[in-house]
Write a protein that holds these residues in place. Structure first.
Motif, PDB file in Angstrom:
ATOM      1  N   VAL A 121       0.348  -0.976   0.338  1.00 57.47           N
ATOM      2  CA  VAL A 121      -0.170   0.024   0.487  1.00 57.47           C
ATOM      3  C   VAL A 121       0.224   1.023  -0.512  1.00 57.47           C
ATOM      4  O   VAL A 121       2.107   2.059   0.972  1.00 57.47           O
ATOM      5  N   ASN A 129      -5.413  12.134   8.623  1.00 58.55           N
ATOM      6  CA  ASN A 129      -5.828  11.319   7.695  1.00 58.55           C
ATOM      7  C   ASN A 129      -5.443   9.469   7.801  1.00 58.55           C
ATOM      8  O   ASN A 129      -5.725   9.115   8.369  1.00 58.55           O
ATOM      9  N   GLN A 138      -4.047   8.038  10.675  1.00 56.92           N
ATOM     10  CA  GLN A 138      -5.154   7.255  10.970  1.00 56.92           C
ATOM     11  C   GLN A 138      -4.397   6.224  10.096  1.00 56.92           C
ATOM     12  O   GLN A 138      -4.782   4.792  10.611  1.00 56.92           O
ATOM     13  N   ALA A 139      -5.041   6.172   8.678  1.00 58.05           N
ATOM     14  CA  ALA A 139      -5.023   5.037   7.849  1.00 58.05           C
ATOM     15  C   ALA A 139      -3.912   3.849   7.908  1.00 58.05           C
ATOM     16  O   ALA A 139      -3.890   2.738   8.346  1.00 58.05           O
ATOM     17  N   LYS A 199      -3.769   1.829  11.377  1.00 56.02           N
ATOM     18  CA  LYS A 199      -4.898   0.882  10.966  1.00 56.02           C
ATOM     19  C   LYS A 199      -4.134   0.021  10.247  1.00 56.02           C
ATOM     20  O   LYS A 199      -3.772  -1.266  10.308  1.00 56.02           O
ATOM     21  N   LEU A 200      -3.365   0.065   9.397  1.00 60.83           N
ATOM     22  CA  LEU A 200      -3.001  -0.518   7.828  1.00 60.83           C
ATOM     23  C   LEU A 200      -1.772  -1.946   9.255  1.00 60.83           C
ATOM     24  O   LEU A 200      -1.257  -2.878   8.811  1.00 60.83           O
ATOM     25  N   TYR A 256      -3.143  -4.326  11.095  1.00 59.35           N
ATOM     26  CA  TYR A 256      -2.917  -5.510  10.486  1.00 59.35           C
ATOM     27  C   TYR A 256      -1.950  -5.959   9.707  1.00 59.35           C
ATOM     28  O   TYR A 256      -1.683  -6.889   8.673  1.00 59.35           O
ATOM     29  N   LYS A 276      -0.283  -5.102   7.615  1.00 55.50           N
ATOM     30  CA  LYS A 276      -0.198  -4.843   5.434  1.00 55.50           C
ATOM     31  C   LYS A 276       1.357  -3.677   5.391  1.00 55.50           C
ATOM     32  O   LYS A 276       1.940  -3.489   6.681  1.00 55.50           O
ATOM     33  N   THR A 322      -2.577  -0.879  -3.419  1.00 55.50           N
ATOM     34  CA  THR A 322      -3.455   0.011  -3.062  1.00 55.50           C
ATOM     35  C   THR A 322      -2.113   0.875  -3.257  1.00 55.50           C
ATOM     36  O   THR A 322      -1.413   1.666  -2.852  1.00 55.50           O
ATOM     37  N   ILE A 334      -3.059   4.981  -1.117  1.00 57.03           N
ATOM     38  CA  ILE A 334      -3.905   6.111  -0.637  1.00 57.03           C
ATOM     39  C   ILE A 334      -3.651   7.539  -1.058  1.00 57.03           C
ATOM     40  O   ILE A 334      -2.410   7.887  -0.007  1.00 57.03           O
ATOM     41  N   SER A 338     -13.760  -8.531  11.509  1.00 57.24           N
ATOM     42  CA  SER A 338     -12.382  -8.823  11.078  1.00 57.24           C
ATOM     43  C   SER A 338     -11.147  -8.683  11.921  1.00 57.24           C
ATOM     44  O   SER A 338     -10.764  -7.762  12.585  1.00 57.24           O
ATOM     45  N   GLY A 339      -9.814  -9.328  10.901  1.00 59.66           N
ATOM     46  CA  GLY A 339      -8.825  -8.826  11.341  1.00 59.66           C
ATOM     47  C   GLY A 339      -7.848 -10.141  12.557  1.00 59.66           C
ATOM     48  O   GLY A 339      -8.257 -10.352  12.749  1.00 59.66           O
TER      49      GLY A 339
END
Ligand SMILES: [Ca+2]
Ligand SMILES: [Ca+2]
Lengths: 227, 227
Positions: free
Chosen positions: B3, B11, B14-15, B18-19, B22, B24, B67, B69, B145-146
């Motif tokens: 990603v 913004n 925070q993204a 989270k990545l 998980y 990522k 991806t 962002i 999930s996760g």
């Protein structure tokens, strides 16, 4: 028992749209004369002024209001309003936006019941589209309660689901057979949520059931239980 | 298949959180030298530069990325990046933030798959706390999930739920009896969602089931179906 919305920027505007769609009574306090006169023409209840001034809150009926939404762009202004409003009405539900992470705790201390950080929610949302796209898409597209005709999630209070006042187990209620909807949650009289409650769970007085269904099933549910 | 995140403001940050949670793989393009050197010290993959320059996207591996962002504060910058990135990699999933309503359509036209308007989501959220507080609280607190240990919603693909490859009706699968979880959704092989599917619905190849449960039930589900 109306809603007072401070600020008609992008945030406040969206909140107002939703309040309108649900037919809630509201009044907006907005500083821009242009915006106010345009909205008054459209028949909406707008007051021109700076919500930071106590006078404006009083004029908007803060004493008898049910909810205050602080949607100004400045965290300092929102904090000031939250603190003033909490002193004027201790029963008021206060919801505030915040830009900075560090304002969250301050706004809570000042008396806000809920603090919303749009950038944080937005960032979360973007990452969710990467990590759990299907689940996010599914949950995002669930339409929640209200007056629309594509509702997927609805709540029924005890007194509607057990109309004779007798407490019953979920399985005895036969809601799926009667309406097609499935019970996905239970809110206890104390306000605690149980996700996916057991069929044997007894539905208590002052509790609520949360149900999921396709729009036609929710429609049946509403008719059956007079919601 | 990593990603790329453009911008480490509120913004983007925070993204990224989270990545990370998980697990990522990601790389961040950020203009501020201070932020970049601090994050590099913490072992995170940061590149210093302006994501509007094609060179930076190439350096971040846009050709093999899964991806992108775009989380810059300026809608014009995000639009520029979306357009460039779409030309460099036609399979890329592109997610962009936007400030102005009017940018939504432009970003979509430029090639964004998803456009997130934080102020709009925030405003919606504030109003939902007024109009459907219980439902919002319930749905907001569902953990999706996760890798956490308090998950409430999970998905299982066809090949896990029907491990011998035979298509079966939901009721034949006996998932509730085996795990306690309830089926709340179905994603068809064509990508359409069915909310609260009938027990008689046949689970097709390449479809997915979406389930709700308490954490211990979800744990059972994961063990039972090897998710
Ligand atoms: Ca109305
Ligand atoms: Ca990690």
């Amino acid at each position: 028992n109306h809603v007072i919305v401070c600020g008609y920027g992008r945030n406040g505007k969206q909140a107002v749209h939703k309040l309108e769609a649900y037919d809630k009574d509201f009044v907006v306090i907005e500083m821009s004369e242009d915006i106010v006169s345009r909205q008054l023409e459209e028949g909406m209840l707008f007051i021109e002024g700076n919500a930071v001034e106590d006078e404006m809150l009083l004029q908007a009926g803060i004493a008898r209001a049910g909810t205050l939404i602080c949607a100004l762009p400045s965290d300092a202004d929102n904090l000031f309003i939250v603190l003033s409003a909490r002193q004027m009405n201790s029963n008021l539900k206060i919801i505030s936006r915040a830009t900075e992470d560090t304002s969250f705790q301050k706004l809570k201390l000042a008396g806000a019941d809920n603090v919303i950080l749009p950038d944080k929610i937005g960032g979360d949302h973007m990452a969710n589209l990467v990590v759990t796209p299907d689940l996010v898409e599914f949950l995002d597209n669930l339409a929640v309660s209200g007056s629309g005709d594509s509702i997927n999630v609805e709540q029924i209070p005890f007194e509607k689901v057990c109309s004779n006042g007798e407490e019953k187990a979920i399985k005895e209620l036969d809601i799926r057979k009667k309406t097609g909807c499935s019970v996905i949650g239970y809110k206890s009289p104390e306000g605690n949520y149980i996700v996916n409650p057991e069929p044997s769970l007894v539905v208590k007085k002052d509790s609520k059931l949360i149900l999921i269904g396709r729009p036609e099933q929710i429609e049946k549910l509403k008719n059956q239980y007079d919601v």
